[in-house]
Design a protein around this motif. Structure first.
Motif, PDB file in Angstrom:
ATOM      1  N   VAL B  13       0.656  -1.351  -0.107  1.00 29.77           N
ATOM      2  CA  VAL B  13       0.216  -0.009  -0.429  1.00 29.77           C
ATOM      3  C   VAL B  13       1.312   1.227   0.332  1.00 29.77           C
ATOM      4  O   VAL B  13       0.487   1.882  -1.052  1.00 29.77           O
ATOM      5  CB  VAL B  13      -0.921  -0.011   1.285  1.00 29.77           C
ATOM      6  N   ASN B  14       1.717   1.445   0.607  1.00 32.29           N
ATOM      7  CA  ASN B  14       2.537   2.472   1.315  1.00 32.29           C
ATOM      8  C   ASN B  14       3.901   2.136   0.280  1.00 32.29           C
ATOM      9  O   ASN B  14       5.150   2.111   1.015  1.00 32.29           O
ATOM     10  CB  ASN B  14       2.681   2.870   2.655  1.00 32.29           C
ATOM     11  N   GLN B  20       6.497   5.899  -1.805  1.00 30.50           N
ATOM     12  CA  GLN B  20       6.776   7.467  -0.278  1.00 30.50           C
ATOM     13  C   GLN B  20       8.313   8.338  -1.050  1.00 30.50           C
ATOM     14  O   GLN B  20       8.860   8.847  -0.551  1.00 30.50           O
ATOM     15  CB  GLN B  20       7.450   6.672   1.363  1.00 30.50           C
ATOM     16  N   TYR B  70      17.249  17.632  18.982  1.00 33.55           N
ATOM     17  CA  TYR B  70      17.340  17.691  18.011  1.00 33.55           C
ATOM     18  C   TYR B  70      19.163  16.987  17.199  1.00 33.55           C
ATOM     19  O   TYR B  70      19.126  17.488  15.287  1.00 33.55           O
ATOM     20  CB  TYR B  70      17.403  19.582  17.655  1.00 33.55           C
ATOM     21  N   LEU B  71      19.675  16.201  17.533  1.00 35.29           N
ATOM     22  CA  LEU B  71      20.012  15.505  17.354  1.00 35.29           C
ATOM     23  C   LEU B  71      19.996  14.638  16.074  1.00 35.29           C
ATOM     24  O   LEU B  71      21.026  13.845  15.815  1.00 35.29           O
ATOM     25  CB  LEU B  71      21.649  15.628  17.997  1.00 35.29           C
ATOM     26  N   THR B  73      18.914  14.083  13.178  1.00 37.33           N
ATOM     27  CA  THR B  73      19.459  13.759  11.867  1.00 37.33           C
ATOM     28  C   THR B  73      20.883  13.701  12.400  1.00 37.33           C
ATOM     29  O   THR B  73      21.282  12.919  11.046  1.00 37.33           O
ATOM     30  CB  THR B  73      19.129  15.253  11.083  1.00 37.33           C
ATOM     31  N   LEU B 116      17.958   5.929   6.024  1.00 38.03           N
ATOM     32  CA  LEU B 116      17.395   6.827   7.341  1.00 38.03           C
ATOM     33  C   LEU B 116      15.697   7.392   6.528  1.00 38.03           C
ATOM     34  O   LEU B 116      15.453   7.601   8.082  1.00 38.03           O
ATOM     35  CB  LEU B 116      18.272   8.456   6.634  1.00 38.03           C
ATOM     36  N   GLY B 117      15.550   7.121   5.942  1.00 37.73           N
ATOM     37  CA  GLY B 117      14.223   7.031   5.576  1.00 37.73           C
ATOM     38  C   GLY B 117      13.293   6.776   7.382  1.00 37.73           C
ATOM     39  O   GLY B 117      12.655   6.368   7.503  1.00 37.73           O
ATOM     40  N   ILE B 120      13.916   7.294  10.417  1.00 35.37           N
ATOM     41  CA  ILE B 120      12.816   8.120  11.354  1.00 35.37           C
ATOM     42  C   ILE B 120      11.636   8.507  11.072  1.00 35.37           C
ATOM     43  O   ILE B 120      11.353   8.712  12.426  1.00 35.37           O
ATOM     44  CB  ILE B 120      13.216   9.656   9.960  1.00 35.37           C
ATOM     45  N   LEU B 121      10.911   7.102  10.061  1.00 31.61           N
ATOM     46  CA  LEU B 121       9.487   6.606   9.886  1.00 31.61           C
ATOM     47  C   LEU B 121       9.536   5.817  11.250  1.00 31.61           C
ATOM     48  O   LEU B 121       8.120   6.104  12.133  1.00 31.61           O
ATOM     49  CB  LEU B 121       8.988   6.022   8.570  1.00 31.61           C
ATOM     50  N   GLN B 124       9.039   8.493  14.104  1.00 26.66           N
ATOM     51  CA  GLN B 124       7.566   9.007  13.742  1.00 26.66           C
ATOM     52  C   GLN B 124       6.267   8.817  14.073  1.00 26.66           C
ATOM     53  O   GLN B 124       4.999   8.441  14.673  1.00 26.66           O
ATOM     54  CB  GLN B 124       7.262  10.214  12.796  1.00 26.66           C
ATOM     55  N   LYS B 125       6.382   6.821  13.714  1.00 25.38           N
ATOM     56  CA  LYS B 125       5.535   5.895  13.949  1.00 25.38           C
ATOM     57  C   LYS B 125       5.246   5.641  15.478  1.00 25.38           C
ATOM     58  O   LYS B 125       4.069   4.976  15.556  1.00 25.38           O
ATOM     59  CB  LYS B 125       5.426   5.465  13.057  1.00 25.38           C
ATOM     60  N   GLU B 126       5.619   6.080  16.235  1.00 27.16           N
ATOM     61  CA  GLU B 126       6.161   5.473  17.349  1.00 27.16           C
ATOM     62  C   GLU B 126       5.405   4.067  17.934  1.00 27.16           C
ATOM     63  O   GLU B 126       4.603   3.447  18.592  1.00 27.16           O
ATOM     64  CB  GLU B 126       4.633   6.502  18.528  1.00 27.16           C
TER      65      GLU B 126
END
Lengths: 194, 190, 187
Positions: B13-14, B20, B70-71, B73, B116-117, B120-121, B124-126
């Motif tokens: 789906v994604n 993406q 904030y570090l 990335t 990397l994506g 991070i995801l 983000q998606k916990e």
């Protein structure tokens, strides 16, 4: 090479997206509208110019072996700065660009220019190169964004041109690939006629 | 059940490439032959899973406790590039055969934004650690699926009479667009 | 060699720390402004606001209830709710209720839905979410028509529409459990 030529090469002749095929992820991912394309392009330009300048300034201090990691740290710092500043002052744009802001770090264009250009040339050339390439990237993203927005929702920069819903497919993922494919073909045509 | 949803979501789906837009560079770059795309997919799966685990631990046990998210990335990209280097060295010692197969693709992965994506995801998606690992593997499978399909089509495309201006990248991109269109049909699955 | 890399990393960290400290306040201010803006959009005019957190019946994170008073009379409650059933990641929204439980309006706060499809939940993209105005969950069902409810789904974005309903339902259930009987006084 004159500085003017150095500056203008990024727009058509060595356009990062249309000719060099670099940085395609953000080029496809964020260009659902012209405004998003422009925002992403300018954010990348800032990172590109800053990292080019810093790399060019300290290039003699960096041992060859840790060259790439050093460049990546420098680039990642500027990306984080963009991320924080954008979240503070342009929260709406930050929300719509989302994941692609931190991903500027791995945009091959930025590391590529640092490695291939700024680590060899002087400060002024590197600055001009970063600016030219960055604006060329922004130009490509804005153009693709405008095409997709026009065909997909009948507007450019949010100003409606055509009544109706437009072809939704151009706002969705397939439209990004197809739109970019035809824009590259168009660039090939322009380059051949020169 | 939750894991199956994550897998179907990430693979079909994604899809990481076709929906993406992550990992487009290797997708366009090494997809001209089926054999090289198999190698690339293997290397991506390896690094993506490992990177997700390590970055997850760093995020939750270093960045969050010290309030220095904030570090994110900068630490992630450092971890991923050193991880790639380490994998390269270890693989060379332990399994020369595997190194032969994946070797030339490993350096390319540092600049593969899919790795990397996904890292991070996952934050983000916990997701928790196990969900994160499943998510990473599923995304790697999605990447492999997209790139293998694409490479198969491109091998045939070379034999076709494509109009001159469309040869190479433009034709490949239009094909990718049609593939993306096909993958949109999976949206009804979840 | 290692020293150079170390120096670069340390300099980079310090630079980022200072930028972070400079932007921390504006980021917090921008978020607060977005929250305030969302609250004023979903409740009737008010002159005093009280915030409290409540744990929802379903879901692991608590919801923020903002009680809006005008002349010391409760005129509405803005509930910051969320759903994890979206197409890609969590959707957060602000739902406003009249004291009797009817919905005033709903605005999204954050989402990562597909541009062109799922992002129609945004007020600026489409008037889809206007159908929640004056929606009464006591007599109507907060589900898409396909699932037997009274909400028209966004074309080709049923998952997003379902998720949005789920988020609003969560806010409503929590509202009923905690607010309506003791403080609402409407019934």
């Amino acid at each position: 090479m004159s500085q003017l030529k150095n500056f203008t090469k990024g727009f058509i002749k060595e356009n990062p997206v249309f000719v060099l095929l670099l940085g395609l992820c953000p080029a496809l991912g964020v260009t659902t509208s012209a405004f998003n394309g422009l925002g992403m392009g300018l954010a990348t330009t800032f990172v590109l110019v800053s990292s080019n300048v810093v790399v060019s300034l300290i290039k003699s201090q960096i041992p060859d072996k840790v060259r790439i990691p050093s460049f990546i740290v420098i680039i990642a710092s500027f990306v984080t700065i963009v991320q924080l500043v954008m979240e503070a002052f342009l929260p709406d744009l930050f929300a719509s660009l989302g994941l692609f802001i931190p991903l500027i770090v791995v945009n091959c264009l930025v590391l590529g220019r640092a490695e291939a250009f700024a680590s060899k040339k002087n400060l002024v050339s590197s600055l001009v190169d970063g600016l030219g390439m960055g604006l060329g990237f922004a130009f490509a993203l804005t153009l693709l964004g405008a095409v997709r927005e026009l065909l997909g929702s009948g507007a450019i920069f949010g100003y409606p041109f055509i009544q109706g819903d437009g072809m939704l497919v151009f706002v969705l993922a397939p439209g990004a690939f197809i739109g970019l494919g035809y824009l590259i073909a168009l660039t090939n045509l322009i380059k051949k006629n020169e | 059940m939750e894991y199956i949803l994550i897998i179907i979501g990430a693979v079909f789906v994604n899809n990481i490439v076709l929906a993406q837009f992550l990992g487009i560079c290797p997708y366009m770059g090494v997809s001209s032959k089926v054999s090289t795309s198999v190698g690339m997919s293997g290397a991506v799966m390896f690094v993506m899973t490992l990177a997700t685990v390590v970055t997850y631990l760093i995020y939750h046990y270093v960045l969050v406790p010290f309030q220095i998210t904030y570090l994110q990335t900068i630490s992630y990209i450092l971890v991923i590039s050193s991880l790639v280097q380490m994998v390269e060295i270890i693989l060379k010692k332990v399994s020369p055969a595997l190194f032969q197969a994946l070797g030339i693709f490993l350096p390319l992965i540092t600049t593969n934004c899919a790795v990397l994506g996904v890292a991070i995801l996952t934050v983000q998606k916990e997701f928790n650690l196990l969900e994160g690992v499943v998510f990473a593997i599923a995304n790697a499978i999605g990447f492999a699926l997209a790139i293998l399909l694409f490479a198969g089509i491109r091998e045939h495309l070379d034999l076709m009479g494509v109009p001159k201006g469309m040869q190479g990248a433009p034709a490949a991109l239009v094909v990718a667009g049609i593939l993306a269109l096909a993958f949109m049909g999976f949206a009804g699955l979840v | 060699m290692v020293l150079t890399l170390l120096v670069i990393t340390v300099v980079a960290s310090f630079t980022l720390a200072s930028v972070y400290n400079v932007t921390k306040e504006p980021i917090a201010a921008a978020r607060e402004a977005a929250r305030q803006n969302a609250i004023t959009m979903v409740v009737p005019e008010f002159d005093r606001l009280e915030s409290r957190m409540f744990l929802p019946l379903t879901g692991r994170d608590s919801l923020e209830f903002n009680f809006a008073y005008k002349d010391d009379e409760l005129v509405g409650v803005a509930v910051g709710t969320y759903t994890d059933q979206g197409f890609s990641g969590r959707i957060r929204a602000m739902v406003g209720f009249y004291p009797d439980g009817r919905i005033v309006d709903v605005v999204h706060l954050q989402h990562a839905e597909t541009p062109g499809l799922g992002d129609k939940i945004e007020k600026s993209k489409s008037d889809w979410s206007d159908q929640f105005r004056d929606f009464d969950p006591a007599t109507q069902v907060l589900r898409v028509t396909k699932d037997g409810g009274n909400v028209d789904a966004i074309t080709a974005a049923t998952i997003t529409s379902r998720a949005y309903c789920d988020g609003i339902q969560r806010a409503y259930e929590t509202f009923i459990a905690n607010v309506k009987t003791p403080e609402g006084g409407a019934e």
